[in-house]
Design a protein around this motif. Structure first.
Motif, PDB file in Angstrom:
ATOM      1  N   HIS A  51      83.531  59.602  -0.897  1.00 14.86           N
ATOM      2  CA  HIS A  51      83.986  58.448  -1.664  1.00 14.86           C
ATOM      3  C   HIS A  51      83.134  58.239  -2.906  1.00 14.86           C
ATOM      4  N   ARG A  52      81.899  58.673  -2.863  1.00 11.91           N
ATOM      5  CA  ARG A  52      81.018  58.487  -4.015  1.00 11.91           C
ATOM      6  C   ARG A  52      81.106  59.647  -4.993  1.00 11.91           C
ATOM      7  N   THR A  53      81.444  60.833  -4.503  1.00 15.18           N
ATOM      8  CA  THR A  53      81.444  62.031  -5.340  1.00 15.18           C
ATOM      9  C   THR A  53      82.860  62.540  -5.530  1.00 15.18           C
ATOM     10  N   LEU A  54      83.264  62.683  -6.769  1.00 15.88           N
ATOM     11  CA  LEU A  54      84.595  63.195  -7.092  1.00 15.88           C
ATOM     12  C   LEU A  54      84.533  64.696  -7.290  1.00 15.88           C
ATOM     13  N   ARG A  55      85.527  65.379  -6.780  1.00 20.29           N
ATOM     14  CA  ARG A  55      85.637  66.828  -6.965  1.00 20.29           C
ATOM     15  C   ARG A  55      87.091  67.177  -7.250  1.00 20.29           C
ATOM     16  N   GLY A  56      87.298  68.357  -7.816  1.00 23.23           N
ATOM     17  CA  GLY A  56      88.655  68.823  -8.062  1.00 23.23           C
ATOM     18  C   GLY A  56      88.953  68.960  -9.536  1.00 23.23           C
ATOM     19  N   GLU A  57      90.222  69.228  -9.843  1.00 20.69           N
ATOM     20  CA  GLU A  57      90.656  69.432 -11.219  1.00 20.69           C
ATOM     21  C   GLU A  57      91.425  68.211 -11.710  1.00 20.69           C
TER      22      GLU A  57
END
Length: 311
Positions: free
Chosen positions: A100-106
């Motif tokens: 929830h704190r770290t965003l990942r992806g494109e």
């Protein structure tokens, strides 16, 4: 004596985990009475919970009575297994919270050309905010015509599009972004460059060769352009700038795009108090889309930027 059969054979329930937490506290406190304070329940309630756990496991976990409290051999094994289980649950909780704190992806975004010079840099600042929150996010920007952007958002090839508010598709959600002002320009070697605005009337402008857009425009823009003598067309605003800078054509450009040439003395706005129109730009997202944390984070950042500038 037959072998005792444990009853905790299926999935470990929330109730099982609660009983194991109580058992862990009892074992570490050294008895039921000592565990009353950290658990916040009475000795009799602890005794009931321990009996429940022993029945569910089919094991005797501790000796209690006049001889004092002590874990059985099986109790010590269960205690070690409980530590492993509870530590794994904590690791799971920490990792999920980290997601929830770290965003990942494109993040795939389509933008109409020549918006980067707008003073209201909502998009730029929102992208910066997105990268600050999710350093591992990969951002892919596609500069394509508005209709192509809308179709790509519709089929899922783009998560979001930034386009003029023209020819809306009913299956897309639209959010207002900002307005862009366009003025009528000529280059420094055009005959009108040195003519005062007071001497420039509609007839004089109609007598000039003009470059007209070959891309969709809002109604207000079409009304300003339809009376020009369109001798050339351009598929985008940069193409319009190329033709105006030849000194042979007049044409409309966004004021932020023309600003560097105006500052350099290369372009001049003709009668700007009269010859202008505004184009509203909007954000496109697919209606009924599934939740997408990166897209949602960008939209939140964009709303914050717009609110900050507007306030």
């Amino acid at each position: 004596m037959g072998e005792r059969k444990a009853t905790l054979l299926g999935q470990v329930s929330d109730f099982d985990i609660r009983l194991l937490r109580i058992f862990k506290t009892v074992a570490e406190s050294g008895g039921f009475t000592a565990a009353e304070v950290p658990l916040g329940i009475s000795r009799s309630a602890i005794s009931v919970h321990m009996n429940d756990l022993e029945k569910r496991l089919g094991l005797r976990l501790c000796q209690r009575g006049r001889g004092g409290f002590a874990l059985t051999e099986e109790g010590r094994e269960v205690y070690r297994a409980a530590l492993t289980l509870l530590a794994s649950l904590e690791t799971f909780r920490t990792e999920v919270n980290g997601l929830h704190r770290t965003l990942r992806g494109e993040f795939n975004i389509g933008i109409t050309d020549n918006l980067v010079s707008l003073p209201r840099m909502h998009i730029t600042r929102a992208l910066a905010q997105l990268k600050a929150r999710g350093p591992d996010v990969r951002i892919n920007i596609h500069m394509t015509p508005p209709d192509d952007i809308a179709l790509a958002v519709l089929d899922g090839g783009l998560h979001l599009g930034v386009v003029p508010d023209v020819n809306r598709l009913a299956s897309l959600d639209v959010q207002p972004l900002y307005s862009e002002r366009s003025l009528l320009y000529c280059a420094d070697d055009h005959p009108l460059f040195a003519v005062p605005d007071a001497q420039i009337d509609t007839a004089l402008l109609q007598a000039q060769e003009a470059v007209v857009p070959g891309y969709p425009l809002p109604m207000a823009a079409r009304e300003r352009i339809e009376w020009l003598d369109g001798r050339a067309t351009a598929s985008d605003r940069e193409g319009t700038a190329f033709l105006i800078l030849t000194g042979r054509f007049i044409g409309y450009l966004p004021d932020h795009l023309a600003a560097p040439w105006v500052a350099a003395g290369r372009l001049r706005a003709l009668v700007p108090s009269r010859e202008q129109f505004f184009t509203d730009f909007v954000i496109l997202t697919r209606r009924g889309r599934r939740p997408h944390r990166v897209l949602d984070a960008f939209l939140e950042a964009l709303a914050e930027q717009a609110a900050g500038v507007d306030s």
